[in-house]
Design an enzyme around this catalytic site. Structure first.
Site, PDB file in Angstrom:
ATOM      1  N   TRP A  19       0.858  -1.195   0.000  1.00 44.25           N
ATOM      2  CA  TRP A  19       0.000   0.000   0.000  1.00 44.25           C
ATOM      3  C   TRP A  19       0.890   1.240   0.000  1.00 44.25           C
ATOM      4  O   TRP A  19       1.253   1.758   1.035  1.00 44.25           O
ATOM      5  CB  TRP A  19      -0.909   0.008   1.229  1.00 44.25           C
ATOM      6  CG  TRP A  19      -2.047  -0.935   1.137  1.00 44.25           C
ATOM      7  CD1 TRP A  19      -2.073  -2.220   1.595  1.00 44.25           C
ATOM      8  CD2 TRP A  19      -3.316  -0.704   0.547  1.00 44.25           C
ATOM      9  NE1 TRP A  19      -3.286  -2.793   1.337  1.00 44.25           N
ATOM     10  CE2 TRP A  19      -4.072  -1.880   0.686  1.00 44.25           C
ATOM     11  CE3 TRP A  19      -3.901   0.391  -0.087  1.00 44.25           C
ATOM     12  CZ2 TRP A  19      -5.375  -1.988   0.221  1.00 44.25           C
ATOM     13  CZ3 TRP A  19      -5.196   0.268  -0.551  1.00 44.25           C
ATOM     14  CH2 TRP A  19      -5.913  -0.908  -0.395  1.00 44.25           C
ATOM     15  N   GLY A  42       2.542  -3.105  -5.200  1.00 43.25           N
ATOM     16  CA  GLY A  42       1.169  -2.844  -5.624  1.00 43.25           C
ATOM     17  C   GLY A  42       0.638  -1.548  -5.074  1.00 43.25           C
ATOM     18  O   GLY A  42       1.207  -0.946  -4.168  1.00 43.25           O
ATOM     19  N   ARG A  43      -0.448  -1.146  -5.683  1.00 40.78           N
ATOM     20  CA  ARG A  43      -1.162   0.068  -5.275  1.00 40.78           C
ATOM     21  C   ARG A  43      -0.227   1.264  -5.114  1.00 40.78           C
ATOM     22  O   ARG A  43      -0.170   1.898  -4.090  1.00 40.78           O
ATOM     23  CB  ARG A  43      -1.995  -0.211  -4.051  1.00 40.78           C
ATOM     24  CG  ARG A  43      -3.058  -1.241  -4.404  1.00 40.78           C
ATOM     25  CD  ARG A  43      -4.125  -1.370  -3.380  1.00 40.78           C
ATOM     26  NE  ARG A  43      -5.166  -2.261  -3.922  1.00 40.78           N
ATOM     27  CZ  ARG A  43      -5.924  -3.026  -3.182  1.00 40.78           C
ATOM     28  NH1 ARG A  43      -5.818  -3.003  -1.878  1.00 40.78           N
ATOM     29  NH2 ARG A  43      -6.822  -3.788  -3.744  1.00 40.78           N
ATOM     30  N   SER A  44       0.448   1.522  -6.186  1.00 40.65           N
ATOM     31  CA  SER A  44       1.335   2.681  -6.190  1.00 40.65           C
ATOM     32  C   SER A  44       1.133   3.479  -7.486  1.00 40.65           C
ATOM     33  O   SER A  44       2.051   3.577  -8.286  1.00 40.65           O
ATOM     34  CB  SER A  44       2.785   2.243  -6.022  1.00 40.65           C
ATOM     35  OG  SER A  44       3.128   1.148  -6.840  1.00 40.65           O
TER      36      SER A  44
END
Length: 164
Positions: A19, A42-44
């Protein structure tokens, strides 16, 4: 900004933070420019919530999972970015996403962003995709960041504390 994802407490057990950037505000206007985002998984960023996002001249490096996770309602233009060793630049697109795919396709940006969008660069990475253009009218009349040709060294040298 430098987003350094190196961690001993990785959710994916590979030393990469998951995150990293969360942009899901209601009707937010966000410019993500000149950032060095590395060793994430992920989620970047994770995007959503009717946010209008302009991701320009950023450098993603060594992402073992995905960079963008475009949620419902989110509207993203990604241009002039570099994706080096990023397994999946765009995980899913439940919103609207324009990934500046070609010089000819990028001309559509001129009317609403005030410039022709810049092509993204890829090295040992997956593809970005994203050809939605209907939402580009939402940029009309806004203060839109300029864009340059993607350059890893320029971004790395300018990103970080005290380098504004």
């Amino acid at each position: 900004m430098v987003f350094d994802g190196v961690t001993s407490w990785s959710a994916t057990c590979d030393g990469h933070h998951y995150w990293t950037i969360y942009l899901t505000g209601s009707s937010d206007l966000v410019t993500l420019k000149g950032n060095y985002i590395h060793h994430t998984s992920g989620r970047s960023p994770k995007t959503g919530g009717n946010s209008l996002i302009h991701a320009v001249n950023n450098y993603w490096y060594a992402n073992s999972g995905h960079a963008f996770d475009n949620g419902a309602g989110s509207m993203v233009v990604a241009e002039g970015n570099i994706f080096q060793n990023v397994v999946t630049p765009l995980l899913e697109n439940k919103g609207s996403f324009f990934g500046s795919p070609t010089t000819s396709a990028n001309a559509v940006c001129s009317a609403n962003l005030g410039h022709t969008c810049q092509i993204n660069a890829f090295g040992s990475s997956g593809t970005l995709g994203g050809t939605d253009t209907a939402f580009l009218a939402n940029f009309k009349g806004k203060n839109v960041a300029s864009a340059a040709t993607a350059s890893a060294s320029t971004i790395q040298n300018a990103a970080g504390v005290g380098k504004v």
